[in-house]
Design a protein around this motif. Structure first.
Motif, PDB file in Angstrom:
ATOM      1  N   GLU A   1      66.274  32.480  54.286  1.00  0.00           N
ATOM      2  CA  GLU A   1      67.349  31.648  54.833  1.00  0.00           C
ATOM      3  C   GLU A   1      67.756  32.042  56.248  1.00  0.00           C
ATOM      4  OE1 GLU A   1      70.243  32.310  51.824  1.00  0.00           O
ATOM      5  OE2 GLU A   1      70.971  34.189  52.693  1.00  0.00           O
ATOM      6  N   SER A   2      67.078  33.032  56.832  1.00  0.00           N
ATOM      7  CA  SER A   2      67.462  33.512  58.162  1.00  0.00           C
ATOM      8  C   SER A   2      66.703  32.828  59.284  1.00  0.00           C
ATOM      9  CB  SER A   2      67.254  35.028  58.258  1.00  0.00           C
ATOM     10  OG  SER A   2      68.080  35.695  57.351  1.00  0.00           O
ATOM     11  N   VAL A   3      65.701  32.031  58.941  1.00  0.00           N
ATOM     12  CA  VAL A   3      64.919  31.327  59.956  1.00  0.00           C
ATOM     13  C   VAL A   3      64.919  29.845  59.625  1.00  0.00           C
ATOM     14  CG1 VAL A   3      63.443  33.311  60.484  1.00  0.00           C
ATOM     15  CG2 VAL A   3      62.759  31.730  58.673  1.00  0.00           C
ATOM     16  N   SER A   4      64.565  29.034  60.594  1.00  0.00           N
ATOM     17  CA  SER A   4      64.599  27.585  60.408  1.00  0.00           C
ATOM     18  C   SER A   4      63.491  27.123  59.472  1.00  0.00           C
ATOM     19  CB  SER A   4      64.461  26.886  61.760  1.00  0.00           C
ATOM     20  OG  SER A   4      63.193  27.190  62.338  1.00  0.00           O
ATOM     21  N   GLN A   5      63.660  25.914  58.960  1.00  0.00           N
ATOM     22  CA  GLN A   5      62.694  25.347  58.020  1.00  0.00           C
ATOM     23  C   GLN A   5      61.277  25.339  58.576  1.00  0.00           C
ATOM     24  OE1 GLN A   5      61.059  24.271  54.993  1.00  0.00           O
ATOM     25  NE2 GLN A   5      63.157  23.611  54.610  1.00  0.00           N
ATOM     26  N   LYS A   6      61.131  25.019  59.868  1.00  0.00           N
ATOM     27  CA  LYS A   6      59.793  24.891  60.438  1.00  0.00           C
ATOM     28  C   LYS A   6      59.053  26.224  60.526  1.00  0.00           C
ATOM     29  CE  LYS A   6      61.453  25.116  65.269  1.00  0.00           C
ATOM     30  NZ  LYS A   6      60.794  26.360  65.621  1.00  0.00           N
ATOM     31  N   ASP A   7      59.788  27.344  60.573  1.00  0.00           N
ATOM     32  CA  ASP A   7      59.153  28.663  60.684  1.00  0.00           C
ATOM     33  C   ASP A   7      59.159  29.438  59.373  1.00  0.00           C
ATOM     34  OD1 ASP A   7      58.604  28.487  63.458  1.00  0.00           O
ATOM     35  OD2 ASP A   7      60.692  28.986  63.913  1.00  0.00           O
ATOM     36  N   ARG A   8      59.782  28.892  58.348  1.00  0.00           N
ATOM     37  CA  ARG A   8      60.050  29.657  57.132  1.00  0.00           C
ATOM     38  C   ARG A   8      58.762  30.127  56.444  1.00  0.00           C
ATOM     39  NH1 ARG A   8      64.677  26.930  54.064  1.00  0.00           N
ATOM     40  NH2 ARG A   8      65.703  27.670  55.950  1.00  0.00           N
ATOM     41  N   VAL A   9      57.809  29.254  56.261  1.00  0.00           N
ATOM     42  CA  VAL A   9      56.597  29.621  55.533  1.00  0.00           C
ATOM     43  C   VAL A   9      55.777  30.651  56.317  1.00  0.00           C
ATOM     44  CG1 VAL A   9      54.459  28.758  54.520  1.00  0.00           C
ATOM     45  CG2 VAL A   9      56.536  27.396  54.359  1.00  0.00           C
ATOM     46  N   ALA A  10      55.713  30.485  57.637  1.00  0.00           N
ATOM     47  CA  ALA A  10      54.986  31.453  58.461  1.00  0.00           C
ATOM     48  C   ALA A  10      55.615  32.832  58.362  1.00  0.00           C
ATOM     49  CB  ALA A  10      54.959  30.990  59.919  1.00  0.00           C
ATOM     50  N   VAL A  11      56.941  32.889  58.392  1.00  0.00           N
ATOM     51  CA  VAL A  11      57.646  34.166  58.278  1.00  0.00           C
ATOM     52  C   VAL A  11      57.407  34.791  56.905  1.00  0.00           C
ATOM     53  CG1 VAL A  11      59.953  35.214  58.148  1.00  0.00           C
ATOM     54  CG2 VAL A  11      59.397  33.627  59.990  1.00  0.00           C
TER      55      VAL A  11
END
Length: 449
Positions: free
Chosen positions: A376-386
């Motif tokens: 929940e600390s990063v945006s939806q567009k970067d979530r899976v990569a993180v």
């Protein structure tokens, strides 16, 4: 307004079904991991003819899990969780069948390749915990994630205990008895793949992206098509997203640090217990002494695994009620208590067992709270990569921790090994306390989708 109110119950229903399906698939698929870990070293020695290869199966599983994390995350971005998770479990299914082939043919290379396939399945199981929070509301993310993690418990415990029933299955199929557990594992993996492919609809990640797109002023893509994944390499984009989110840095440090600490101490504890029970020069000691050591080692590791997974729902509840950062701090403090108890109590099997239980509990709290905060600390567009970066770094940390711990044990002993782990834990705990005092992370989602 009416449309929104009608959609909310549907999303909650999809989320409940998603968690149930993921948990069921975890239960079925984790069996192969437990079986491979418990029997793999025996097969490696038997097929290779050398004890030097005893750790090859565990090493290959760990490396394969680390290497598969980013490709599986990239596949999830392109095709959704359903395809990514099923692909990982299909690789594990192929791995289990290759191990059966290795037992039948006596070819060691098939065993190593099979272990790699099982490792890819392990990466998929790790990814499943993030799939559980794609659609979860902020107040229940910890519980959703922990429910899927808890499901691993049954499979992880069942796997090592498949030797006897597996022998019956193997003999009934005309196979060597030791191949039986992997036949059972393959059946479980096949069921898990079918369950995900047939039941994980709508895909939670694709639906979450559609909902996020509808919340934007521009509106959803025409025809309700899946929101396309962002372009760019997953590793670089994931690291860049983490670097710009202080809460994500804390979460990643907690997850990776706790894993390295846990694996480093846990992997060397059986050697320490063997020396403690049967004497430091007991590798070729009496049968009775060896049997006593194996019983104590097995019991201690079982308690450790129970500490890792059995209390997962409690850790999920604490993550939601107490707060993400607070639970991370609690988990890291428990890890510090674990290494102090095990290290300074190194002369007592009971103290070491208590330390290993605390080690598992601390890992559980840090991993569940850290994973929830990361999601929940990063945006939806970067979530899976993180998330892919997190799983990759966990795998690397486990491999490095397991490899380095042997050297540390030989240099400074079991107490020194625990204190070295404690130093790592103190560093991450200090970061958690600073973040807690500074209010960098909130008890619920801090970055909008």
């Amino acid at each position: 307004m009416a449309t929104t109110s009608r959609a909310e119950p549907d999303v909650r229903q999809v989320q409940r079904r998603t968690v149930l399906l993921l948990g069921s698939a975890q239960l079925l698929s984790a069996i192969v991991t437990g079986a491979t870990v418990s029997i793999g070293s025996l097969l490696a020695v038997d097929l290779s003819g050398s004890e030097a290869w005893a750790g090859s199966v565990a090493t290959m599983m760990t490396l394969a899990a680390a290497l598969a994390a980013l490709p599986l995350a990239s596949l999830a971005e392109r095709r959704g969780r359903r395809i990514s998770l099923a692909t990982g479990l299909a690789a594990a299914l192929a791995g289990a069948l290759l191990i059966v082939v290795s037992v039948v043919t006596g070819i060691f290379v098939f065993l190593v390749l099979g272990a790699a396939g099982v490792g890819v399945g392990t990466a998929a199981n790790l990814q499943a915990r993030f799939a559980a929070v794609d659609l979860a509301d902020a107040e229940h993310r910890g519980r959703s994630l922990s429910a899927v993690v808890w499901a691993i418990t049954v499979g992880a415990v069942a796997g090592p205990n498949l030797v006897q029933p597996g022998a019956v299955v193997g003999q009934s199929l005309g196979l060597p008895p030791i191949a039986g557990p992997f036949v059972i594992s393959a059946a479980g993996l096949l069921l898990a793949c079918g369950l995900l492919l047939a039941g994980l609809r709508p895909d939670p990640l694709i639906l979450a992206r559609q909902l996020a797109a509808r919340a934007q002023p521009a509106g959803p893509p025409a025809g309700g098509a899946p929101v396309p994944a962002p372009a760019g390499g997953s590793l670089a984009r994931g690291l860049r997203a983490v670097r710009h989110a202080p809460a994500a840095i804390l979460a990643l440090a907690a997850v990776v640090g706790a894993h390295a600490m846990m694996v480093g101490v846990m992997s060397m504890t059986p050697l320490h217990l063997q020396a403690l029970v049967a004497g430091p020069h007991s590798v070729h000691g009496s049968h009775a002494a060896g049997s006593d050591a194996l019983v104590i080692i097995g019991f201690t590791i079982s308690l450790h695994i129970a500490g890792m997974f059995a209390l997962s729902p409690v850790m999920g509840w604490l993550t939601d009620k107490l707060g993400r950062t607070q639970t991370i701090a609690l988990g890291l403090a428990t890890l510090l208590a674990a290494v102090l108890v095990a290290g300074f109590g190194q002369g007592s099997t009971a103290a070491v067992a208590v330390g290993l239980v605390l080690l598992g509990v601390g890992w559980s709290a840090s991993t569940i709270a850290g994973s929830t905060l990361l999601a929940e600390s990063v945006s939806q567009k970067d979530r899976v990569a993180v998330q892919g970066v997190s799983d990759m770094m966990m795998g690397v940390a486990g491999a490095v921790g397991g490899a380095v711990s042997g050297l540390v044990l030989s240099w400074v002993g079991y107490l020194g090994l625990n204190l070295a782990g404690g130093v790592l834990g103190v560093a991450v705990l200090a970061a958690a306390v600073v973040a807690l005092l500074a209010g960098r992370s909130k008890p619920v989602g801090s970055v909008p989708d």
